[in-house]
Design an enzyme around this catalytic site. Sequence first.
Site, mmCIF file in Angstrom:
data_model
loop_
_atom_site.group_PDB
_atom_site.id
_atom_site.type_symbol
_atom_site.label_atom_id
_atom_site.label_comp_id
_atom_site.label_asym_id
_atom_site.label_seq_id
_atom_site.Cartn_x
_atom_site.Cartn_y
_atom_site.Cartn_z
ATOM 1 N N VAL A 1 0.874 -1.175 0.000
ATOM 2 C CA VAL A 1 0.000 0.000 0.000
ATOM 3 C C VAL A 1 0.907 1.219 0.000
ATOM 4 C CG1 VAL A 1 -1.848 1.232 1.163
ATOM 5 C CG2 VAL A 1 -1.754 -1.262 1.292
ATOM 6 N N ASN B 1 20.085 -6.220 -14.868
ATOM 7 C CA ASN B 1 20.708 -7.135 -15.829
ATOM 8 C C ASN B 1 21.371 -6.407 -16.991
ATOM 9 O OD1 ASN B 1 19.847 -9.274 -14.198
ATOM 10 N ND2 ASN B 1 17.862 -9.318 -15.198
ATOM 11 N N GLY C 1 9.804 2.168 0.955
ATOM 12 C CA GLY C 1 9.418 2.969 2.107
ATOM 13 C C GLY C 1 10.484 3.935 2.576
#
Length: 560
Positions: free
Chosen positions: A278, A482, A533
């Site tokens: 969220v 990559n 976060g």
Amino acid sequence: RQEAAEYYRGHGVPQRMEEALNALFPLRPADLYGELANYFSKFSKAPVICKLVGRKVLDGVGQPTLEVEIYCTVKNYEKRICSTVMSSHSQIPENALPETTEADERERNDSVNTAVEWVNDSLNTLLRDLKPTDQYKVDEMLGEYFTKRAEEKKDIEKQEEAASEVTLALTSCTPSATAVPGGKKAAKPGKKVSVAERTIPPAEPVESVLRGSLAIGGTSLAIAKAGATINRIPLYLHIALLKHDRDLPKEMTLPLPMVTLLNCEKIPPAKLKLVKEVMLIPPVQLSLKQGIERILDIQKEMMRLLESPGKVQSSPQLADSKKGKAHNAGKKALPRALKRISHLGCLITGCNNLEQPLLLMQTACNNLGLELGTDMFLAINCAAHELMENVKGKYEILTGTFKSPDEMVDVYVELINTFPFIIALIDPLRKEDRQQWHNICCALGSKCYLIAEDAATCISKLKTDQNINIPTCSGVVLKYINQTKVSDLIELTGLLDGQRHITILGSPDGESSDDSLVDLAVGLGARFIKLGGLSRGERVTKYNRLLAIEEELAKNRTLR
């Protein structure tokens, strides 16, 4: 003496010395020799690459990854210019079996070792004496080298396959002593066979990653940083100049951050599986600094609520419906927070239904006098590819609750109608469910962004398919992993811009402390940036870099 005089005259030294002395005398600089050095540096040869150094390091979650250092010959001396650390990315889902995870870790370790060899050996020789400012030439050579390696791998696989076929043929020619003719019994009539309840498009095979491919992406990004350093400009400005053919935009915009506040775990006793992350998105009228401060306030309030279960308000929209009343009447309080921080840099918690994390956000904002949909917006990462139960042909959105792809569209329509402050859904469906992607875009495309992250294919294939080889969607999350090269991102973002798709630069799961992703997002003009976060050093350092760029652009009056 005569030879020396001819040598210096041939290089224009006496004339330039006289010009320098005449120019500097009126200025009378405090550091005369420093100014003379600056004056003559304009006539020195452009720096060229003299050495690449690759080494194995650890990323933010303790996984091995690649660091690439660039050394250049600058004014006849070897000088270390910069380095970059690649982020590691795994295609193994969180709920994978232990043996699958162990095999992935072994493969990753081998891939990093191979990448280190490529950098220190082949690429070190290949790129020597090239200018680090010539990004497109370097990337072209890196692309050719990678293609050659990929073709070598295919040839080896063909030879191994041919050898195994010969062995199999020889084995089949030898009669088996234990073989019993007709020994295999046919299935009895009427016997039930486990089949999918409804045929669904089979999952596309996982895109193979060439062992050592990290060397290509790491070297390309390190070269871009070296070019910016030599030109004495920030990396984001260097990227913008590359994208716009040296024509610098008069104004630049910052990408809006998608800040993850909750990582919903999917193991018992938690029942909710549909929501992985969220995220909060601040409104555009706020500065980035103001937006981050507001999100931090919401995070503190949310943690307080999690420590005091039972204080979460019900949704007024849900309360208006009979179904909502019945659901809320028997709802249990949110589980207590365990104060665990996810590798994504956010709080881990478990939920029992889809409304719980959303009501938690709503209550936290209401307590602060903020209104979701005006003062802050939500985005949800559904990670639907991790939810498919292949035997049933359905998604397990709650423990024991399954929905077909068509029913998933209805789930999301009801969700957005109930919580209109959700403005983005990431990976609401698997990429194989293309018809349902089309249906959900028709139903919700005007109300929220429908973003493909794992539902999008790799960048190399996105480039190859000019129609964008992804389901119908609003935009794509691009990750620098990559064999991705800087020029690939420049080309692809231009293609996405032309097709009116939004671009989101996203950080992989195994993030490093390198903050170059932020400069890439700003220079490429990405609409959003998804960094995780506001905890863990490797995440926070990127937000700090974004804040520094905002301050710099505002100071130069080039921030739109």
